[in-house]
Design a protein around this motif. Structure first.
Motif, mmCIF file in Angstrom:
data_model
loop_
_atom_site.group_PDB
_atom_site.id
_atom_site.type_symbol
_atom_site.label_atom_id
_atom_site.label_comp_id
_atom_site.label_asym_id
_atom_site.label_seq_id
_atom_site.Cartn_x
_atom_site.Cartn_y
_atom_site.Cartn_z
ATOM 1 N N MET A 209 0.775 -1.131 -0.040
ATOM 2 C CA MET A 209 -0.110 -0.017 0.131
ATOM 3 C C MET A 209 0.791 1.147 0.057
ATOM 4 S SD MET A 209 -2.945 -1.089 2.792
ATOM 5 C CE MET A 209 -3.785 -2.773 2.524
ATOM 6 N N ILE A 210 1.908 1.292 0.670
ATOM 7 C CA ILE A 210 2.836 2.300 0.899
ATOM 8 C C ILE A 210 3.561 2.725 -0.461
ATOM 9 C CG2 ILE A 210 4.942 3.240 1.834
ATOM 10 C CD1 ILE A 210 4.041 1.997 4.322
ATOM 11 N N ASP A 211 3.957 1.595 -1.084
ATOM 12 C CA ASP A 211 4.474 1.862 -2.419
ATOM 13 C C ASP A 211 3.453 2.293 -3.361
ATOM 14 O OD1 ASP A 211 6.929 0.872 -1.504
ATOM 15 O OD2 ASP A 211 6.711 -1.373 -2.175
ATOM 16 N N GLU A 212 2.581 1.729 -3.471
ATOM 17 C CA GLU A 212 1.262 2.102 -4.575
ATOM 18 C C GLU A 212 0.964 3.877 -4.048
ATOM 19 O OE1 GLU A 212 -3.395 1.142 -5.770
ATOM 20 O OE2 GLU A 212 -2.066 -0.031 -4.180
ATOM 21 N N PHE A 213 1.099 4.041 -2.830
ATOM 22 C CA PHE A 213 0.751 5.516 -2.549
ATOM 23 C C PHE A 213 2.099 6.250 -2.999
ATOM 24 C CE2 PHE A 213 1.583 9.125 0.788
ATOM 25 C CZ PHE A 213 0.196 9.777 0.299
ATOM 26 N N SER A 214 3.288 5.925 -2.864
ATOM 27 C CA SER A 214 4.400 6.668 -3.347
ATOM 28 C C SER A 214 4.355 6.812 -4.846
ATOM 29 C CB SER A 214 5.741 5.724 -3.041
ATOM 30 O OG SER A 214 6.742 6.494 -3.458
ATOM 31 N N LYS A 215 3.922 5.863 -5.481
ATOM 32 C CA LYS A 215 4.018 5.780 -6.971
ATOM 33 C C LYS A 215 2.675 6.874 -7.278
ATOM 34 C CE LYS A 215 5.290 1.218 -7.712
ATOM 35 N NZ LYS A 215 4.731 -0.182 -8.493
ATOM 36 N N GLU A 216 1.567 6.936 -6.960
ATOM 37 C CA GLU A 216 0.578 7.847 -6.834
ATOM 38 C C GLU A 216 0.842 9.494 -6.858
ATOM 39 O OE1 GLU A 216 -2.785 7.084 -4.631
ATOM 40 O OE2 GLU A 216 -3.381 5.116 -6.045
ATOM 41 N N LEU A 217 1.785 9.731 -5.866
ATOM 42 C CA LEU A 217 2.067 11.038 -5.722
ATOM 43 C C LEU A 217 3.106 11.305 -6.592
ATOM 44 C CD1 LEU A 217 2.972 10.939 -1.586
ATOM 45 C CD2 LEU A 217 1.558 12.111 -2.743
ATOM 46 N N HIS A 218 4.265 10.495 -6.908
ATOM 47 C CA HIS A 218 5.064 10.555 -8.102
ATOM 48 C C HIS A 218 4.320 11.109 -9.342
ATOM 49 C CE1 HIS A 218 8.125 9.270 -5.213
ATOM 50 N NE2 HIS A 218 8.849 9.950 -6.183
ATOM 51 N N MET A 219 3.307 10.352 -9.768
ATOM 52 C CA MET A 219 2.586 10.434 -10.998
ATOM 53 C C MET A 219 1.864 11.819 -10.901
ATOM 54 S SD MET A 219 0.801 6.511 -11.625
ATOM 55 C CE MET A 219 -0.141 7.459 -12.972
ATOM 56 N N LYS A 259 0.440 23.489 -4.647
ATOM 57 C CA LYS A 259 0.899 22.105 -4.481
ATOM 58 C C LYS A 259 0.359 20.944 -3.701
ATOM 59 C CE LYS A 259 4.000 22.942 -8.165
ATOM 60 N NZ LYS A 259 3.807 22.192 -9.264
ATOM 61 N N VAL A 260 0.158 21.566 -2.591
ATOM 62 C CA VAL A 260 -0.446 20.558 -1.596
ATOM 63 C C VAL A 260 -2.034 20.336 -1.987
ATOM 64 C CG1 VAL A 260 -1.039 20.448 0.880
ATOM 65 C CG2 VAL A 260 1.144 21.611 0.231
ATOM 66 N N SER A 261 -2.512 21.123 -2.391
ATOM 67 C CA SER A 261 -4.029 21.189 -2.740
ATOM 68 C C SER A 261 -4.195 20.129 -3.842
ATOM 69 C CB SER A 261 -4.796 22.475 -3.128
ATOM 70 O OG SER A 261 -4.786 23.411 -2.081
ATOM 71 N N SER A 262 -3.178 19.935 -4.801
ATOM 72 C CA SER A 262 -3.232 19.043 -5.946
ATOM 73 C C SER A 262 -3.138 17.833 -5.404
ATOM 74 C CB SER A 262 -2.381 19.447 -7.075
ATOM 75 O OG SER A 262 -0.897 19.104 -6.559
ATOM 76 N N ILE A 263 -2.360 17.367 -4.290
ATOM 77 C CA ILE A 263 -2.309 16.163 -3.829
ATOM 78 C C ILE A 263 -3.095 15.922 -2.625
ATOM 79 C CG2 ILE A 263 -0.281 15.647 -4.844
ATOM 80 C CD1 ILE A 263 1.424 16.280 -2.049
ATOM 81 N N SER A 264 -4.108 16.806 -1.933
ATOM 82 C CA SER A 264 -4.421 16.732 -0.582
ATOM 83 C C SER A 264 -5.450 15.249 -0.517
ATOM 84 C CB SER A 264 -5.214 18.159 -0.403
ATOM 85 O OG SER A 264 -6.229 18.241 -1.275
ATOM 86 N N ASP A 265 -5.943 14.832 -1.671
ATOM 87 C CA ASP A 265 -6.777 13.893 -1.593
ATOM 88 C C ASP A 265 -6.180 12.585 -1.343
ATOM 89 O OD1 ASP A 265 -9.008 15.671 -1.783
ATOM 90 O OD2 ASP A 265 -9.256 15.477 -3.908
ATOM 91 N N LEU A 266 -5.084 12.508 -1.927
ATOM 92 C CA LEU A 266 -4.424 11.225 -1.994
ATOM 93 C C LEU A 266 -4.227 10.749 -0.391
ATOM 94 C CD1 LEU A 266 -1.555 11.691 -4.709
ATOM 95 C CD2 LEU A 266 -4.128 10.643 -4.823
ATOM 96 N N PRO A 267 -3.511 11.550 0.463
ATOM 97 C CA PRO A 267 -3.289 11.130 1.909
ATOM 98 C C PRO A 267 -4.595 10.390 2.420
ATOM 99 C CG PRO A 267 -2.080 12.950 1.559
ATOM 100 C CD PRO A 267 -3.055 12.902 0.343
ATOM 101 N N ILE A 268 -5.538 11.011 2.271
ATOM 102 C CA ILE A 268 -7.106 10.797 2.789
ATOM 103 C C ILE A 268 -7.237 9.329 2.428
ATOM 104 C CG2 ILE A 268 -9.484 11.390 2.849
ATOM 105 C CD1 ILE A 268 -8.652 14.053 2.903
ATOM 106 N N SER A 269 -7.131 9.188 0.881
ATOM 107 C CA SER A 269 -7.538 7.854 0.495
ATOM 108 C C SER A 269 -6.679 6.908 0.981
ATOM 109 C CB SER A 269 -7.369 8.019 -0.995
ATOM 110 O OG SER A 269 -7.666 6.980 -1.697
ATOM 111 N N PHE A 270 -5.187 7.191 1.184
ATOM 112 C CA PHE A 270 -4.345 6.109 1.598
ATOM 113 C C PHE A 270 -4.644 5.734 3.130
ATOM 114 C CE2 PHE A 270 -0.425 5.485 4.021
ATOM 115 C CZ PHE A 270 -0.160 4.240 3.295
ATOM 116 N N VAL A 271 -5.167 6.717 3.820
ATOM 117 C CA VAL A 271 -5.356 6.340 5.233
ATOM 118 C C VAL A 271 -6.534 5.656 5.198
ATOM 119 C CG1 VAL A 271 -6.128 7.353 7.462
ATOM 120 C CG2 VAL A 271 -4.202 8.354 6.428
#
Length: 292
Positions: A209-219, A259-271
């Protein structure tokens, strides 16, 4: 219908402790008899098969050769009998049977240990006693094994809680057991013998799950075709009376917020994903412990 009858017969003659009583008519060819074929499927040596030849009085020709030659390999040999006729009583039929095998020119030459209902009854008692003495120890062993298995299953059943103190003791045992299991699968990364259940290998799944989250952040952080266009526009709009090459702090805060707003949904989805997985694991472990 015939297939069902055949299956029923095979089911009853297959056990090693069974005697196969093969009833044959004296007027048939033993080598082509279907009942002989069925008995030989489960008793190829004939050690459990006893043949009873009926209607001896009606087809005496060649009977002596059939029962002495033993072309079909009947291990317990043959017993020839006479059927009751019309309204004969049992005693009358036995008297006539004895007279038949003593006076008939063809049947009287058959060995007396192979003729008559009394001989058949005596043989069956002897054969059954031998089979019982041979098979009884194995039967007792199987019964004991089955009994032990049932006792183990009974011991696994939940205790009958009759008081509040018993319920508290059981609850405390569940909590302690849960703690040990959670430490094993979450902290130490251990797993039970059931390695095929990959869902319970928590450390490996969390790493995935962490690896997948990291890939989503980089993309999400990949530069667009309009590289730095937005940043330059903001810098131009913030120009004013100030030292050269120095910009107000709010400019950088604004850009950082974008920049933070563009990825703000990803941490919530990951958690949420991690929490749902951990919740599923906890519920499964709790259910297993409560069932035990």
């Amino acid at each position: 219908m015939l297939l069902n009858i055949s299956e029923i017969i095979m089911e009853h003659i297959e056990p090693e402790e069974s005697i196969i009583l093969n009833v044959l008519s004296a007027d048939i060819d033993f080598t082509t008899c279907e009942s002989i074929r069925m008995s030989r499927r489960v008793d190829s040596t004939g050690q459990r098969t006893l043949a009873v030849v009926t209607k001896s009085d009606r087809s005496p020709d060649g009977l002596l050769e059939k029962v002495t030659k033993n072309a079909v390999n009947i291990g317990l040999r043959y017993v020839c009998v006479r059927n009751r006729i019309d309204n004969e009583t049992y005693d009358e039929a036995r008297i006539q049977e004895t007279k038949l095998f003593e006076t008939h020119p063809l049947l009287s030459v058959i060995d007396k240990s192979m003729v008559g209902i009394p001989v058949l009854a005596h043989k069956l008692v002897q054969i059954q006693s031998v089979i019982i003495s041979k098979c009884l120890p194995d039967i007792i062993r199987k019964i004991n094994e089955k009994l032990n298995d049932l006792v183990l299953e009974l011991n696994k059943l939940p205790q009958n809680l009759t008081s509040i103190s018993d319920a508290m003791i059981a609850f405390t045992q569940i909590i302690v057991s849960l703690k040990e299991t959670f430490e094993k699968i979450f902290m130490r990364g251990e797993f039970d013998d059931d390695l095929e259940n990959k869902h319970m290998c928590c450390n490996a799944r969390l790493v995935e799950m962490i690896d997948e989250f990291s890939k989503e952040l980089h993309m999400n952080a990949k530069p667009s075709e309009n590289f730095l266009v937005e940043e330059i526009r903001v810098l131009q709009e913030s120009s004013g009376i100030q030292l050269p090459h120095f910009h107000p702090q709010y400019v950088f805060l604004y850009l950082l917020q974008q920049k933070v707003s563009s990825i703000s949904d990803l941490p919530i989805s990951f958690v949420n994903k991690v929490w749902a997985y951990l919740e599923d694991i906890c519920v499964k472990v709790l259910t297993d412990h409560c069932e035990n």
